[in-house]
Design a protein around this motif. Structure first.
Motif, PDB file in Angstrom:
ATOM      1  N   GLU A   1       0.938  -1.478  -0.119  1.00 10.03           N
ATOM      2  CA  GLU A   1       0.094  -0.162  -0.048  1.00 10.03           C
ATOM      3  C   GLU A   1       0.770   1.198  -0.018  1.00 10.03           C
TER       4      GLU A   1
ATOM      5  N   VAL B   1      -0.538   4.454   1.505  1.00  6.22           N
ATOM      6  CA  VAL B   1      -1.044   4.570   2.911  1.00  6.22           C
ATOM      7  C   VAL B   1       0.139   5.291   3.895  1.00  6.22           C
TER       8      VAL B   1
ATOM      9  N   LEU C   1       1.328   5.138   7.309  1.00  2.08           N
ATOM     10  CA  LEU C   1       0.841   4.844   8.697  1.00  2.08           C
ATOM     11  C   LEU C   1       2.203   4.489   9.331  1.00  2.08           C
TER      12      LEU C   1
ATOM     13  N   ASP D   1      -2.038   2.225  14.686  1.00  2.00           N
ATOM     14  CA  ASP D   1      -2.661   2.770  13.529  1.00  2.00           C
ATOM     15  C   ASP D   1      -2.843   1.654  12.219  1.00  2.00           C
ATOM     16  N   CYS D   2      -1.592   0.854  12.046  1.00  2.00           N
ATOM     17  CA  CYS D   2      -1.369   0.021  11.234  1.00  2.00           C
ATOM     18  C   CYS D   2      -2.252  -1.144  11.379  1.00  2.00           C
TER      19      CYS D   2
ATOM     20  N   GLU E   1      -5.203  -1.222  13.222  1.00  2.00           N
ATOM     21  CA  GLU E   1      -6.580  -0.789  13.151  1.00  2.00           C
ATOM     22  C   GLU E   1      -6.897  -0.740  11.674  1.00  2.00           C
ATOM     23  N   HIS E   2      -5.807  -0.419  10.802  1.00  2.00           N
ATOM     24  CA  HIS E   2      -6.179  -0.264   9.409  1.00  2.00           C
ATOM     25  C   HIS E   2      -6.396  -1.632   8.750  1.00  2.00           C
ATOM     26  N   CYS E   3      -5.780  -2.813   9.334  1.00  2.00           N
ATOM     27  CA  CYS E   3      -5.784  -3.868   8.763  1.00  2.00           C
ATOM     28  C   CYS E   3      -6.839  -4.894   9.804  1.00  2.00           C
TER      29      CYS E   3
END
Length: 242
Positions: free
Chosen positions: A182, A185, A187, A192-193, A195-197
């Motif tokens: 990505e 993106v 991050l 944060d990483c 939550e993104h996944c």
């Protein structure tokens, strides 16, 4: 006779082991270990992990909690946590965790962040033993960490301070895979990483908790870069160099 795990781990370290290492280890290792090191200087080979298919790559994902960011200024390692991942599958039962003996008072910020108290560190194992145990756990595996420069800096510093040994083991950064999978993106923070996944954020700033979350993140991105046709770590590095 079972060899000292630190010595076994050093088989994976690049570079020449010089006589200062022997002198350093004389006081803490048996004559057999010193003799083994001398033989190792003649036979030293670097494990080739760059071409292992990602589906077959065994890694140890780890995290350090420390008293600060600068080991050269006296910041210390408080704890090490790690978990094994085989291919892209997290081995939840194969974990490592230890506090490390630490001198001095912890800052209020560090105590609040890590939830570690000085009283827990008084009887904790010396860092030299914790590192040897960790290297034993990680033996034969590639190391992985999230934004790994922090972990690498501390391991380099304390490997030299405690063992007079250069730390040159490859540490793969999870951000490498993120940048490939990505690229748009941006991050940085582990939470944060995650939550993104859709990886649950549990026990943040606990060494084992962070290692487990990073392992889940690694598993997600190994699958994603493979879908892009990347088969091994060599191709990861080649893609990053473009």
């Amino acid at each position: 006779m079972r060899m000292n795990p630190l010595i076994q781990f050093m088989k994976q370290v690049q570079g020449k082991i010089n006589s200062s290492v022997y002198a350093s280890l004389q006081g803490q290792s048996s004559p057999q270990h010193v003799a083994f090191l001398r033989q190792l200087e003649k036979e030293l080979k670097v494990e080739e992990s760059l071409t292992v298919p990602l589906n077959d790559l065994n890694v140890v994902v780890f995290d350090l909690e420390t008293t600060g960011f600068f080991p050269e200024q006296g910041n210390q390692i408080l704890s090490i946590g790690a978990v094994k991942v085989k291919g892209g599958e997290v081995q939840h039962e194969e974990t490592f965790y230890s506090l490390a003996h630490c001198t001095g008072e912890l800052s209020p910020e560090i105590k609040e962040l890590t939830r570690i108290e000085e009283s827990e560190l008084v009887n904790a194992p010396q860092l030299s033993k914790v590192l040897v145990d960790f290297y034993d756990f990680a033996r034969g595996h590639v190391l992985v960490a999230h934004h790994a420069s922090h972990e690498k800096k501390f391991l380099q510093h304390y490997n030299w301070k405690l063992f007079r040994s250069q730390f040159k083991h490859r540490i793969v950064d999870t951000s490498f895979l993120l940048k490939i999978a990505e690229p748009n993106v941006n991050l940085v923070r582990l939470e944060d990483c995650c939550e993104h996944c859709n990886v649950p954020v549990i026990d943040r700033h606990h060494a084992l908790g962070d290692a487990k979350m990073t392992a889940e993140l690694w598993s997600v991105y190994v699958a994603r870069v493979q879908k892009l046709g990347i088969k091994n770590l060599r191709e990861v590095y080649e893609r990053l160099s473009r």
